[in-house]
Design an enzyme around this catalytic site. Structure first.
Site, mmCIF file in Angstrom:
data_model
loop_
_atom_site.group_PDB
_atom_site.id
_atom_site.type_symbol
_atom_site.label_atom_id
_atom_site.label_comp_id
_atom_site.label_asym_id
_atom_site.label_seq_id
_atom_site.Cartn_x
_atom_site.Cartn_y
_atom_site.Cartn_z
ATOM 1 N N PHE A 1 -20.179 -34.640 3.922
ATOM 2 C CA PHE A 1 -20.028 -33.775 4.454
ATOM 3 C C PHE A 1 -20.333 -33.843 6.127
ATOM 4 O O PHE A 1 -20.971 -35.669 6.057
ATOM 5 C CB PHE A 1 -21.807 -32.877 4.556
ATOM 6 C CG PHE A 1 -21.952 -31.884 5.170
ATOM 7 C CD1 PHE A 1 -21.021 -30.883 5.676
ATOM 8 C CD2 PHE A 1 -23.186 -32.038 5.724
ATOM 9 C CE1 PHE A 1 -21.273 -29.876 6.418
ATOM 10 C CE2 PHE A 1 -23.593 -30.819 7.065
ATOM 11 C CZ PHE A 1 -23.213 -29.784 7.606
ATOM 12 N N GLY B 1 -21.693 -34.524 12.800
ATOM 13 C CA GLY B 1 -21.334 -35.378 14.605
ATOM 14 C C GLY B 1 -20.373 -35.573 14.060
ATOM 15 O O GLY B 1 -18.679 -35.368 13.783
ATOM 16 N N SER B 2 -19.988 -37.574 14.926
ATOM 17 C CA SER B 2 -18.688 -38.013 15.005
ATOM 18 C C SER B 2 -17.880 -38.128 14.122
ATOM 19 O O SER B 2 -16.782 -37.748 13.638
ATOM 20 C CB SER B 2 -19.208 -39.071 15.679
ATOM 21 O OG SER B 2 -19.264 -40.205 14.726
ATOM 22 N N GLU C 1 -22.525 -45.564 8.451
ATOM 23 C CA GLU C 1 -23.831 -45.009 9.007
ATOM 24 C C GLU C 1 -25.200 -45.781 9.012
ATOM 25 O O GLU C 1 -26.131 -45.203 9.401
ATOM 26 C CB GLU C 1 -23.766 -43.695 7.648
ATOM 27 C CG GLU C 1 -22.131 -43.048 8.556
ATOM 28 C CD GLU C 1 -22.961 -42.779 9.837
ATOM 29 O OE1 GLU C 1 -23.815 -41.840 9.919
ATOM 30 O OE2 GLU C 1 -21.666 -42.417 10.253
#
Length: 253
Positions: free
Chosen positions: A83, A86-87, A161
């Protein structure tokens, strides 16, 4: 009867990962050409040696791999939904078999990740990025990673991330094509120094207006979120209002 919103998923994947959302074709960066495809702490410091002062904040490869193995252990060997809020929506840097609009109940997109590490802000002029936090629901995109690609693609995802503390990789329930699916995402880690859920609105506006770094500006990041949500006819009222307030703030200077 087959769910018409999904159709024959296997056939659709073979034909076109954009079958459900042709409006996104050309709007999502080619994964193989993405900056994040080969991104790593080591390559970052080599390209930007002035960021060396932040190296003690980054996670080691061993810690990163340990968390990846632990989180994926319960997933099994099948395809994986990721999911994006954001970017990742417009630059996933991941090989994906399918992209779908998705909603995650119980969470919201919140601008509470303070970037003073050089990405979209600095120590002297911090920027701000989004994190997924508890809320009333978040709409975004879900990318399906084929089972054969999960190991390689999640290594790339973790390097991006989990560069340092800030997010907790988590499986959440996402509604995709009318079905509830388990999806991997990255939620705000309230134990991390970069997460500040108590920022005032004035600070949010100021940080977004001023923050810039090697990834671009905080304002550009917010504008991309609003623009990409619009492509899906998704209205995030808070993001839209925040962008208007940032524009007003900059115009008043």
């Amino acid at each position: 009867m087959t769910d018409p919103s999904f159709g024959d998923i296997d056939d659709l994947r073979l034909l076109d990962p954009f079958a459900h959302h042709p409006e996104l074709r050309g709007r999502i960066a080619d994964p193989l050409a993405s900056f994040f495809r080969t991104f790593s702490v080591q390559s970052l410091l080599k390209q930007h040696p002035h960021l060396e002062g932040h190296s003690d904040w980054t996670l080691t490869d061993e810690v990163r791999e340990h968390t990846r193995a632990r989180i994926l252990a319960g997933h099994g060997t099948g395809d994986l939904w990721v999911f994006a809020y954001g970017s990742l929506m417009w630059d996933p840097a991941l090989r994906f078999a399918e992209v779908r609009r998705a909603t995650v109940p119980g969470y919201a997109r919140r601008f509470i990740l303070v970037d003073d590490k050089g990405g979209r802000g600095t120590r002297d002029a911090p920027g701000l990025m989004a994190a997924l936090d508890r809320g009333t629901g978040c709409e975004g995109l879900a990318f399906l990673i084929s089972a054969k690609d999960v190991d390689a693609e999640t290594k790339i995802l973790w390097r991006r991330e989990m560069i340092g503390p800030g997010y907790v990789p988590t499986f959440v329930t996402a509604v995709i094509g009318g079905r509830a699916e388990a999806a991997l995402t990255f939620i705000a880690d309230h134990a991390a120094d970069v997460i500040n859920p108590h920022l005032s609105r004035a600070d949010q506006v100021s940080f977004i207006a001023q923050g810039t770094g090697f990834l671009g500006s905080s304002k550009g990041y917010l504008a991309n979120i609003v623009r990409n949500l619009a492509l899906l006819c998704i209205v995030d009222a808070d993001c839209a209002a925040l962008l208007e307030e940032v524009d007003f703030h900059l115009a008043a200077q």
